[in-house]
Enzyme design. Sequence first.
Site, PDB file in Angstrom:
ATOM      1  CG  HIS A  72      -2.086  -0.894   1.110  1.00 24.78           C
ATOM      2  ND1 HIS A  72      -3.186  -0.799   1.926  1.00 24.78           N
ATOM      3  CD2 HIS A  72      -2.336  -1.905   0.238  1.00 24.78           C
ATOM      4  CE1 HIS A  72      -4.072  -1.713   1.562  1.00 24.78           C
ATOM      5  NE2 HIS A  72      -3.580  -2.399   0.555  1.00 24.78           N
ATOM      6  CE1 TYR A 200      -4.661   3.847   9.095  1.00 26.55           C
ATOM      7  CE2 TYR A 200      -5.217   3.538  11.396  1.00 26.55           C
ATOM      8  CZ  TYR A 200      -4.446   3.222  10.309  1.00 26.55           C
ATOM      9  OH  TYR A 200      -3.445   2.272  10.423  1.00 26.55           O
ATOM     10  N   PRO A 292      -3.095   0.473  19.029  1.00 29.47           N
ATOM     11  CG  PRO A 292      -4.972  -0.852  18.614  1.00 29.47           C
ATOM     12  CD  PRO A 292      -4.261  -0.132  19.711  1.00 29.47           C
ATOM     13  CE  LYS A 296       4.856   3.557  13.242  1.00 33.43           C
ATOM     14  NZ  LYS A 296       4.588   2.962  11.932  1.00 33.43           N
ATOM     15  CE1 TYR A 383      -0.631   3.896   9.652  1.00 34.10           C
ATOM     16  CE2 TYR A 383       0.348   3.109   7.596  1.00 34.10           C
ATOM     17  CZ  TYR A 383      -0.600   2.988   8.599  1.00 34.10           C
ATOM     18  OH  TYR A 383      -1.501   1.953   8.570  1.00 34.10           O
TER      19      TYR A 383
HETATM   20  P1  RFL Z   1       3.043 -11.601  21.579  1.00 31.00           P
HETATM   21  O1  RFL Z   1       2.545 -11.707  20.200  1.00 31.00           O
HETATM   22  O2  RFL Z   1       2.104 -11.227  22.657  1.00 31.00           O
HETATM   23  O3  RFL Z   1       3.730 -12.990  21.916  1.00 31.00           O
HETATM   24  C1  RFL Z   1       4.132 -13.316  23.237  1.00 31.00           C
HETATM   25  C2  RFL Z   1       4.090 -14.818  23.377  1.00 31.00           C
HETATM   26  O4  RFL Z   1       4.538 -15.178  24.667  1.00 31.00           O
HETATM   27  C3  RFL Z   1       3.685 -16.173  25.193  1.00 31.00           C
HETATM   28  N1  RFL Z   1       3.807 -16.160  26.671  1.00 31.00           N
HETATM   29  C4  RFL Z   1       4.510 -17.068  27.371  1.00 31.00           C
HETATM   30  N2  RFL Z   1       5.225 -18.128  26.988  1.00 31.00           N
HETATM   31  C5  RFL Z   1       5.821 -18.875  27.956  1.00 31.00           C
HETATM   32  N3  RFL Z   1       5.709 -18.587  29.274  1.00 31.00           N
HETATM   33  C6  RFL Z   1       4.991 -17.522  29.702  1.00 31.00           C
HETATM   34  N4  RFL Z   1       4.899 -17.265  30.999  1.00 31.00           N
HETATM   35  C7  RFL Z   1       4.362 -16.708  28.731  1.00 31.00           C
HETATM   36  N5  RFL Z   1       3.594 -15.587  28.790  1.00 31.00           N
HETATM   37  C8  RFL Z   1       3.282 -15.278  27.537  1.00 31.00           C
HETATM   38  C9  RFL Z   1       2.321 -15.818  24.677  1.00 31.00           C
HETATM   39  O5  RFL Z   1       1.428 -16.933  24.683  1.00 31.00           O
HETATM   40  C10 RFL Z   1       2.668 -15.355  23.253  1.00 31.00           C
HETATM   41  O6  RFL Z   1       2.637 -16.432  22.333  1.00 31.00           O
HETATM   42  O7  RFL Z   1       4.259 -10.574  21.689  1.00 31.00           O
HETATM   43  P2  RFL Z   1       5.412 -10.209  20.589  1.00 31.00           P
HETATM   44  O8  RFL Z   1       6.026 -11.456  20.020  1.00 31.00           O
HETATM   45  O9  RFL Z   1       6.286  -9.227  21.259  1.00 31.00           O
HETATM   46  O10 RFL Z   1       4.633  -9.531  19.383  1.00 31.00           O
HETATM   47  C11 RFL Z   1       3.975  -8.305  19.557  1.00 31.00           C
HETATM   48  C12 RFL Z   1       2.769  -8.198  18.648  1.00 31.00           C
HETATM   49  O11 RFL Z   1       1.992  -9.369  18.792  1.00 31.00           O
HETATM   50  C13 RFL Z   1       1.915  -6.965  18.943  1.00 31.00           C
HETATM   51  O12 RFL Z   1       2.737  -5.854  19.197  1.00 31.00           O
HETATM   52  C14 RFL Z   1       0.969  -6.600  17.771  1.00 31.00           C
HETATM   53  O13 RFL Z   1       0.021  -7.603  17.565  1.00 31.00           O
HETATM   54  C15 RFL Z   1       0.273  -5.265  18.035  1.00 31.00           C
HETATM   55  N6  RFL Z   1      -0.701  -4.882  16.988  1.00 31.00           N
HETATM   56  C16 RFL Z   1      -0.269  -4.322  15.794  1.00 31.00           C
HETATM   57  N7  RFL Z   1       1.057  -4.122  15.560  1.00 31.00           N
HETATM   58  C17 RFL Z   1       1.476  -3.629  14.346  1.00 31.00           C
HETATM   59  O14 RFL Z   1       2.705  -3.430  14.178  1.00 31.00           O
HETATM   60  N8  RFL Z   1       0.599  -3.344  13.315  1.00 31.00           N
HETATM   61  C18 RFL Z   1      -0.744  -3.539  13.473  1.00 31.00           C
HETATM   62  O15 RFL Z   1      -1.483  -3.343  12.509  1.00 31.00           O
HETATM   63  C19 RFL Z   1      -1.229  -3.999  14.759  1.00 31.00           C
HETATM   64  N9  RFL Z   1      -2.538  -4.202  14.962  1.00 31.00           N
HETATM   65  C20 RFL Z   1      -2.064  -5.097  17.185  1.00 31.00           C
HETATM   66  C21 RFL Z   1      -2.978  -4.731  16.143  1.00 31.00           C
HETATM   67  C22 RFL Z   1      -2.550  -5.662  18.383  1.00 31.00           C
HETATM   68  C23 RFL Z   1      -3.901  -5.852  18.546  1.00 31.00           C
HETATM   69  N10 RFL Z   1      -4.322  -6.451  19.760  1.00 31.00           N
HETATM   70  C24 RFL Z   1      -5.144  -7.576  19.842  1.00 31.00           C
HETATM   71  C25 RFL Z   1      -3.688  -6.048  21.017  1.00 31.00           C
HETATM   72  C26 RFL Z   1      -4.331  -4.914  16.304  1.00 31.00           C
HETATM   73  C27 RFL Z   1      -4.809  -5.443  17.513  1.00 31.00           C
HETATM   74  C28 RFL Z   1      -6.291  -5.598  17.665  1.00 31.00           C
HETATM   75  C1  PHB Z   2      -5.268  -4.411  11.200  1.00 27.29           C
HETATM   76  O1  PHB Z   2      -5.423  -4.677   9.995  1.00 27.29           O
HETATM   77  O2  PHB Z   2      -5.515  -5.260  12.090  1.00 27.29           O
HETATM   78  C2  PHB Z   2      -4.783  -3.081  11.597  1.00 27.29           C
HETATM   79  C3  PHB Z   2      -4.427  -2.175  10.609  1.00 27.29           C
HETATM   80  C4  PHB Z   2      -3.990  -0.900  10.969  1.00 27.29           C
HETATM   81  C5  PHB Z   2      -3.917  -0.553  12.308  1.00 27.29           C
HETATM   82  C6  PHB Z   2      -4.280  -1.462  13.298  1.00 27.29           C
HETATM   83  C7  PHB Z   2      -4.723  -2.737  12.940  1.00 27.29           C
HETATM   84  O3  PHB Z   2      -3.511   0.697  12.640  1.00 27.29           O
END
Ligand code: RFL
Ligand code: PHB
Length: 392
Positions: A72, A200, A292, A296, A383
């Site tokens: 994109h 957005y 989110p 980032k 961004y």
């Molecule tokens: P994770 O993915 O939370 O993975 C951590 C892992 O550790 C495990 N764990 C354990 N394992 C062993 N012993 C324990 N005691 C443990 N405790 C926990 C967990 O089960 C898990 O498997 O962290 P990591 O690897 O640092 O990754 C981070 C990302 O997952 C997170 O920052 C993103 O998902 C955030 N996020 C977004 N980030 C972006 O860069 N672009 C996006 O578009 C974006 N959209 C989002 C998001 C997060 C969202 N939610 C649900 C918070 C959209 C949403 C809705």
């Molecule tokens: C997503 O597709 O889940 C998503 C995209 C952009 C954002 C957050 C989440 O800023």
Amino acid sequence: MRTQVGIIGAGPSGLLLARLLHLQGIESVIVERQSKEYVLGRIRAGVLEEGMAALLREAQVGERMDREGLVHEGLHLAFSGRMARLDLAAHTGKAVTIYGQTELTKDLVDAHLAAGGVIHYQSPALAVEEYDTDQPRIVYEQNGQRQELICDFVAGCDGYHGVARQSVSSGKITLFEKTYPFGWLGILSDTPPIHEELIYANHERGFALCSMRSPTRSRYYVQCPLDDRVENWSDDAFWDELRCRLPPPVAEKLVTGPRLEMSIAPLRSFVAEPMRFGSLFLAGDAAHIVPPTGAKGLNLAASDVFYLSRALIAFYKEERTDLLDRYSEVSLRRVRQAIRFSWWFTSLMHKFGDDSLNFRLQTAELEYLTSSTAGMTSMAENYVGLPFEPFE
Ligand code: RFL
Ligand code: PHB
């Protein structure tokens, strides 16, 4: 059991680190609390910066992302019943890739296991012990048995609720946190996206986001109260609310369908400082959380892993400790930039109570931003992601 780098968590941070180390002949063991199916079923992020995409290619897991990911070059800001396009490519020469965290995690797991990597699923870490010595230990549970993994280094990649950060004595760590008075209600559906780029939307009823996973799979979010529950929402109620918050000519194009998933995520800004405690290093959500809005979180996890993998490789290949010493300071510099941007973008787009002056000020800022080259460039630069610092 013994290994060189013990990794807690098989999310994107832990897996990417394990992969980059493995390619340099450095051994690791991952312990993960959940099952493989559970980890691969989580629906989360979708937007990858170029720096992260490059790191995935370096980890030799970029093939499917390059084939199926959607590049994109712009996004849209919707407000006051209209849409303004932010041309990311024109302002920065860069683009973002839409590729789900779920797919990326699958690619990493498949590659790591195929290369003989070790991941112990359903093996929760209970604590990190002796982290201020050169023989730290991960104490974990497997099949109801207490086990110990003795390491040279421990990487705490266990997310916000993990135990790595909690194992650090309270006098050595400082936590900074801000919670927001709302969450995001998200839906995933097998319907074509409403638009070819992300939208957005700032609206009097609250924020909305139109995103996607592929040309046939959409991901949408609406701002909701913190105490809201998924059970309160039928699919129709969700689609009606989303339609309301979009400019009418766009809303008309919405194709609806049954949910594949619906969930609520709270919004928070959080950072733990420092990110290194002797032989224990924190990376990703274990050390910091962003709302989110700026997309980032996952990208910051990748930049931490970029710095940490290089520091560990310099240690094992060249007996250098200088990069390990700089890891926390360098990672945190980029983290703070992303926290600032995510906070700013969240504040600009969400409804804060019934503050109608705030809504008017948001509209004024959006009008300024979308008509100013300086404003658009600043937003686009943040961004698409600020560059990684040279680290060698
Ligand atoms: P994770 O993915 O939370 O993975 C951590 C892992 O550790 C495990 N764990 C354990 N394992 C062993 N012993 C324990 N005691 C443990 N405790 C926990 C967990 O089960 C898990 O498997 O962290 P990591 O690897 O640092 O990754 C981070 C990302 O997952 C997170 O920052 C993103 O998902 C955030 N996020 C977004 N980030 C972006 O860069 N672009 C996006 O578009 C974006 N959209 C989002 C998001 C997060 C969202 N939610 C649900 C918070 C959209 C949403 C809705
Ligand atoms: C997503 O597709 O889940 C998503 C995209 C952009 C954002 C957050 C989440 O800023």
